[in-house]
Design a protein around this motif. Sequence first.
Motif, PDB file in Angstrom:
ATOM      1  N   LEU A  48       0.659  -1.238  -0.031  1.00 29.84           N
ATOM      2  CA  LEU A  48      -0.132   0.047   0.025  1.00 29.84           C
ATOM      3  C   LEU A  48       0.811   1.375   0.124  1.00 29.84           C
ATOM      4  N   ARG A  49       1.922   1.353   0.679  1.00 29.13           N
ATOM      5  CA  ARG A  49       2.967   2.453   0.660  1.00 29.13           C
ATOM      6  C   ARG A  49       3.441   2.731  -0.645  1.00 29.13           C
ATOM      7  N   ARG A  86      -0.363  12.308  -8.419  1.00 29.06           N
ATOM      8  CA  ARG A  86      -0.924  13.469  -7.884  1.00 29.06           C
ATOM      9  C   ARG A  86      -0.341  14.551  -8.333  1.00 29.06           C
ATOM     10  N   GLU A  87       0.987  14.618  -7.838  1.00 28.59           N
ATOM     11  CA  GLU A  87       2.092  15.801  -8.024  1.00 28.59           C
ATOM     12  C   GLU A  87       2.059  15.865  -9.491  1.00 28.59           C
ATOM     13  N   LEU A  88       2.151  15.041 -10.276  1.00 29.61           N
ATOM     14  CA  LEU A  88       1.987  15.240 -11.731  1.00 29.61           C
ATOM     15  C   LEU A  88       0.916  15.905 -12.320  1.00 29.61           C
ATOM     16  N   GLU A  89      -0.472  15.417 -11.690  1.00 27.64           N
ATOM     17  CA  GLU A  89      -1.699  15.957 -12.087  1.00 27.64           C
ATOM     18  C   GLU A  89      -1.471  17.184 -11.566  1.00 27.64           C
ATOM     19  N   ARG A  90      -1.141  17.520 -10.394  1.00 27.58           N
ATOM     20  CA  ARG A  90      -1.338  19.237 -10.057  1.00 27.58           C
ATOM     21  C   ARG A  90      -0.293  20.098 -10.744  1.00 27.58           C
ATOM     22  N   ASP A  91       0.769  19.542 -11.154  1.00 27.87           N
ATOM     23  CA  ASP A  91       1.803  20.246 -11.708  1.00 27.87           C
ATOM     24  C   ASP A  91       1.127  20.588 -13.193  1.00 27.87           C
ATOM     25  N   THR A  92       0.590  19.487 -13.942  1.00 23.92           N
ATOM     26  CA  THR A  92      -0.394  19.610 -15.185  1.00 23.92           C
ATOM     27  C   THR A  92      -1.392  20.819 -14.957  1.00 23.92           C
ATOM     28  N   LEU A  93      -2.132  20.382 -13.877  1.00 26.12           N
ATOM     29  CA  LEU A  93      -3.194  21.265 -13.718  1.00 26.12           C
ATOM     30  C   LEU A  93      -2.960  22.872 -13.477  1.00 26.12           C
ATOM     31  N   ASN A 137       3.178   5.844  -5.486  1.00 26.05           N
ATOM     32  CA  ASN A 137       2.788   6.151  -6.780  1.00 26.05           C
ATOM     33  C   ASN A 137       1.930   6.809  -7.035  1.00 26.05           C
ATOM     34  N   LEU A 138       0.634   6.968  -6.277  1.00 24.90           N
ATOM     35  CA  LEU A 138      -0.546   7.887  -6.229  1.00 24.90           C
ATOM     36  C   LEU A 138      -0.147   9.245  -6.037  1.00 24.90           C
ATOM     37  N   ARG A 139       0.759   9.532  -5.274  1.00 29.23           N
ATOM     38  CA  ARG A 139       1.156  10.657  -4.674  1.00 29.23           C
ATOM     39  C   ARG A 139       1.925  11.363  -5.956  1.00 29.23           C
ATOM     40  N   LYS A 140       3.086  10.501  -6.486  1.00 25.40           N
ATOM     41  CA  LYS A 140       3.743  10.911  -7.712  1.00 25.40           C
ATOM     42  C   LYS A 140       2.787  11.351  -8.758  1.00 25.40           C
TER      43      LYS A 140
END
Length: 263
Positions: free
Chosen positions: A135-136, A146-153, A141-144
């Motif tokens: 899970l960790r 999400r960070e990519l999505e945030r950067d993209t957004l 991976n999900l955080r990465k």
Amino acid sequence: MAPSRSRSPSEIDDEHNLDAILNSSEPAIDLNLPAYETSVANFSRAIANFTARSIAEITQRRDAHDKELKRLEDRAQDVEKETEQCKLKEIELIALLKCEREETEEAESAVASLRRRVEAEREVLASIDANIQTLRARVANLRKERELERDTLAMHARPMAAEVRACEHATGLVIEGVGPDQLLFRYTIKVDDDSRPTHEASFVIDLSSQFKVLTSTPQLPTMPLLLDQLNDSGDVYTFIKRVRQAYVKLFSKSCRVGIEYGL
């Protein structure tokens, strides 16, 4: 022929004295009775004293023997009592050892059961640890992502920021996220075009399941009715317009009241 024994002077004297006595007209022998009686008395006293001492010694020895026998009998009784007590203690100790042995067996059985449970729990924990690690890794991976999505957004939002601010200024409405599935709507309202003062109104709506208004400032009397219409239709855009219109009416009414009373 056997040689003749020479006689002692005393024997010669006795023989002469006996001859003299026999040749006497009235022969008599002095027996020396007082000395004899004194000797007999002394002998009798010695015999009596010896007898008394013997009896006293015998009595003393008998008493000592009786005391020793009594002591030995008492000691034998004490030893017998101690033996009985030791036997009773031995029986108690045997029973105690039996109970302790049973308790030890129960404790060993409980310990063995606990060890088995601990081993099982360790296996479960090892499985949980493995799942946690998995899970960790997934969370990382999900955080990465999400960070990519945030950067993209953020990259896409930067060119639109000016347009959003222009729309907020034109509509007098700001929408912000304040929590999971919760949005804050903040209005800047002018009662009419000629009025200089502006009014602010806001409300927080929960979008998690059924639409719910958590807070509204100021309180809007028609909010429950508008919320029921929103839950029936699901038209959020119309709900936002109607809430704004209701706040405009509320502020218009308060302005008229202030004008009438010179406020």
